[in-house]
Design an enzyme around this catalytic site. Structure first.
Site, PDB file in Angstrom:
ATOM      1  N   CYS A  56       0.881  -1.148  -0.052  1.00  0.00           N
ATOM      2  CA  CYS A  56       0.041   0.013  -0.105  1.00  0.00           C
ATOM      3  C   CYS A  56       0.892   1.189   0.159  1.00  0.00           C
ATOM      4  O   CYS A  56       0.541   2.262  -0.609  1.00  0.00           O
ATOM      5  CB  CYS A  56      -0.968   0.056   1.314  1.00  0.00           C
ATOM      6  N   ASP A  88      -4.060  -2.743   7.247  1.00  0.00           N
ATOM      7  CA  ASP A  88      -5.274  -3.493   7.698  1.00  0.00           C
ATOM      8  C   ASP A  88      -5.016  -5.092   7.085  1.00  0.00           C
ATOM      9  O   ASP A  88      -5.450  -5.928   7.930  1.00  0.00           O
ATOM     10  CB  ASP A  88      -6.620  -2.795   7.455  1.00  0.00           C
ATOM     11  N   CYS A 129      -2.330   3.276   2.749  1.00  0.00           N
ATOM     12  CA  CYS A 129      -3.227   2.231   3.338  1.00  0.00           C
ATOM     13  C   CYS A 129      -4.317   3.086   4.109  1.00  0.00           C
ATOM     14  O   CYS A 129      -4.203   4.238   4.470  1.00  0.00           O
ATOM     15  CB  CYS A 129      -2.429   1.386   4.130  1.00  0.00           C
ATOM     16  N   ASP A 130      -5.586   2.281   4.392  1.00  0.00           N
ATOM     17  CA  ASP A 130      -6.789   2.926   4.703  1.00  0.00           C
ATOM     18  C   ASP A 130      -6.783   4.004   5.779  1.00  0.00           C
ATOM     19  O   ASP A 130      -7.226   5.063   5.423  1.00  0.00           O
ATOM     20  CB  ASP A 130      -7.652   1.755   5.536  1.00  0.00           C
ATOM     21  N   LYS A 131      -5.918   3.826   6.954  1.00  0.00           N
ATOM     22  CA  LYS A 131      -6.133   5.099   8.039  1.00  0.00           C
ATOM     23  C   LYS A 131      -5.252   6.193   7.773  1.00  0.00           C
ATOM     24  O   LYS A 131      -5.366   7.088   8.407  1.00  0.00           O
ATOM     25  CB  LYS A 131      -5.891   4.423   9.406  1.00  0.00           C
ATOM     26  N   CYS A 201      -5.256  -1.703  -1.880  1.00  0.00           N
ATOM     27  CA  CYS A 201      -6.216  -2.767  -2.153  1.00  0.00           C
ATOM     28  C   CYS A 201      -7.283  -2.060  -3.370  1.00  0.00           C
ATOM     29  O   CYS A 201      -7.381  -0.972  -3.215  1.00  0.00           O
ATOM     30  CB  CYS A 201      -7.090  -3.110  -1.232  1.00  0.00           C
ATOM     31  N   GLU A 451     -11.818  -4.358  12.462  1.00  0.00           N
ATOM     32  CA  GLU A 451     -12.662  -4.731  11.242  1.00  0.00           C
ATOM     33  C   GLU A 451     -12.840  -6.410  11.491  1.00  0.00           C
ATOM     34  O   GLU A 451     -12.033  -7.024  11.817  1.00  0.00           O
ATOM     35  CB  GLU A 451     -11.991  -4.209   9.972  1.00  0.00           C
ATOM     36  N   SER A 477     -14.482  -4.311   6.952  1.00  0.00           N
ATOM     37  CA  SER A 477     -13.499  -3.887   5.951  1.00  0.00           C
ATOM     38  C   SER A 477     -14.420  -3.380   4.817  1.00  0.00           C
ATOM     39  O   SER A 477     -15.407  -3.554   4.686  1.00  0.00           O
ATOM     40  CB  SER A 477     -12.571  -4.972   5.577  1.00  0.00           C
TER      41      SER A 477
END
Length: 574
Positions: A56, A88, A129-131, A201, A451, A477
């Protein structure tokens, strides 16, 4: 000595570069090879969440070099620094997931501290990445110096036996493997090809959802959040962001002039229109809080309810981020919404132009079927909806994109942590029609609001994804699909109704009416509450303990500070 291009007399960096008393500070800058001219130019923070944890963020360090060239080309001095990220996909399904949401606020805090400590004048914030996406954007809004956001880009899809695959397929393969539908060799083959490049992702999971938010809300340059990580165009987009942040500095166009209430509504619309991650309902309120704007789960839900679902993207649909970019990118989604009368076109963006001005030359692409027009939606209401009822007075959230049925009624099967539920799924000790309840996984109770992708994906792999429902005060997620409801509030740890549900209670879930209820009377809830006591978490110290002490309810974004309403000074004006 002042820059030839920008007057530093009102910029934060004057505190470290100007005047005889700052000779010691300048000596540190000379030690790193800066010239006199570079020292007296504006200092621009280039923040990345680069690390070697996962694909990521692995390309952010390289992309940062292009940003720095852009800054230098427009007479600024870039200073690169890094912060943490928790990935994640690596943290999922074990205790490591308790760190994920907490990392969002640590990222925001650490960027703030670095910017304050070194008195940087503007910010280019880079995340993968996500956060790390909302964490960076929260820092931008909090600091309120001229800023641009850059997404590192998505991963390319893998190829497995003639078809495209993503990491979601692997999580679901675990379920297939557990019931003997996939052998060891096939699982091994799949895991080696599912993730073939750098990037986040590829589906419309949390990273790509928040990347879309960044463009829609006006904090990122058009197209910059859609280009996949390996594409060479990313360098040009990064360089352009570096140049443009200097233009924002000259005119002092700041994030809080961009992220208005209407801009948050635009962001929520793009999430709903593409069946994006339910985590947006957590991150948008947290970002709004940094700007002093009230925008909670129910405000997000109202926008979701009114927005047609037009993006055929994974996990509810069939396409990935690469396909969207090649069809016309995030501007195509925004164009469809603007032409349909949904987006607020007059919102300002980091281009220095409005949303409508940015989209004026975007032509509709009728040679693709990734995005539809609002007149021909996949479904008339958004891909994500909020719920409310006696089981969740403070609300809950569900992704309906790809769901066959919007109503589910069944008996509760209660678990006090995710591992216990995953074990029941793995051993198949649950029944078709059950409503699996996972509690004590909220922001405070988890701590960290984990998640539940490992559990939901395993259910799908077993062929039970639409035959059971799952509710939790934790999260799901962006790759989760099925009747999975998260963010149930108030959470169990503070005595919310979910703490008092018992095995066999009949739960009604209805995404079309927005209902989440249980057949337990107020009197019975009150009786059950008398025998309930708060439970201690397994964390008595450290960062996760600290997070649990500070964090507030999911409804308002799981906040850990008072936000703009508590400000006594603004960093940008020091």
């Amino acid at each position: 000595m002042a820059s030839n291009y920008v007057d530093k007399s009102r910029l934060p960096s004057r505190h470290v570069t100007e005047g005889p008393e700052r000779a010691p500070h300048r000596s540190y800058l000379y030690a790193m090879g800066l010239t006199t001219e570079q020292i007296h130019q504006p200092l621009i923070g280039v923040a990345t969440a680069w690390n070697e944890a996962a694909p990521c963020n692995i390309s952010l360090q390289r992309q940062a070099q292009a940003v720095k060239k852009g800054v230098a080309a427009n007479h600024g001095t870039a200073r690169e620094f890094t912060t943490i990220t928790v990935t994640d996909g690596i943290a999922m399904g074990h205790a490591g997931m308790k760190t994920s949401l907490a990392s969002r606020d640590v990222i925001a805090d650490s960027v703030e501290l670095t910017m304050r400590g070194h008195s940087y004048d503007a910010l280019v914030a880079m995340a993968g990445c996500d956060k790390s996406l909302p964490g960076m954007m929260m820092a931008m809004i909090r600091l309120n110096v001229p800023s641009i956001f850059i997404y590192g880009g998505s991963i390319l899809p893998g190829r497995f036996r003639g078809r495209d695959v993503v990491v979601q397929d692997l999580f679901e393969a675990v379920g297939l493997h557990s019931v003997g539908k996939m052998d060891d060799e096939t699982l091994d083959e799949l895991e080696r090809v599912a993730c073939p490049s750098a990037g986040s992702c590829g589906g419309q999971y949390t990273a790509n959802t928040m990347a879309m938010v960044a463009e829609a809300i006006g904090l990122a340059l058009p197209y910059s959040c859609g280009a996949p990580a390996p594409y060479e165009i990313r360098d040009a987009l990064c360089a352009a962001a570096g140049e443009q942040v200097m233009e924002l500095l000259k005119v002092q166009l700041r994030p809080r002039q961009i992220v208005t209430r209407e801009a948050f509504e635009n962001a929520a619309m793009t999430v709903a229109a593409t069946g994006g991650s339910t985590n947006a309902a957590l991150h948008l309120p947290a970002m709004a809080h940094e700007a002093g704007i009230d925008f909670d789960l129910f405000d997000v839900g109202e926008i979701f309810k009114k927005t047609p679902y037009i993006g055929d993207l994974k996990p509810g649909g069939k396409y990935v981020a690469k396909d969207l970019f090649e069809a016309g990118g995030i501007p195509l989604v925004m164009k469809a919404l603007l032409d349909g009368g949904y987006l607020h076109g007059d919102c300002m963006t980091v281009t220095g132009k409005t949303v409508a001005e940015n989209l004026s030359k975007v032509k509709w692409n009728d040679q693709q079927d990734v995005i539809r027009t609002t007149a021909n939606p996949i479904s008339p209401t958004g891909g994500v909806v909020s719920l409310r009822g006696n089981l969740a007075p403070d609300g809950a959230i569900v992704k309906v994109a790809g769901l066959k049925n919007l109503r589910f009624v069944g008996p509760a099967r209660v678990f006090d942590r995710e591992e216990d539920c995953f074990e029941a799924v793995e051993k198949r000790t649950y029944k078709e029609g059950d409503v699996l309840v996972i509690r004590y996984e909220g922001p405070k109770g988890g701590p960290g609001m984990r998640e539940m992708l490992s559990t939901t994906a395993a259910l799908y792999g077993q062929g039970m994804g639409d035959k059971v429902a799952l509710i939790t005060d934790g999260r799901f997620s962006g790759a989760t699909r099925g009747f999975c409801i998260g963010h149930v509030g108030p959470e169990a740890a503070i005595g919310g109704p979910i703490a008092h549900v018992q095995d066999g209670d009949i739960i009604t879930l209805d995404a079309s009416t927005g209902e989440i209820s249980v057949n337990v009377s107020e009197e019975e809830f009150a009786r059950r509450k008398t025998s309930w006591a708060p439970r201690e978490t397994e964390y008595g110290s450290g960062a996760i303990w600290k997070y649990a002490q500070l964090v507030g309810p999911a409804r308002f974004g799981a906040l850990t500070n008072p936000g703009a309403k508590g400000e006594k000074e603004q960093y940008a004006d020091i």
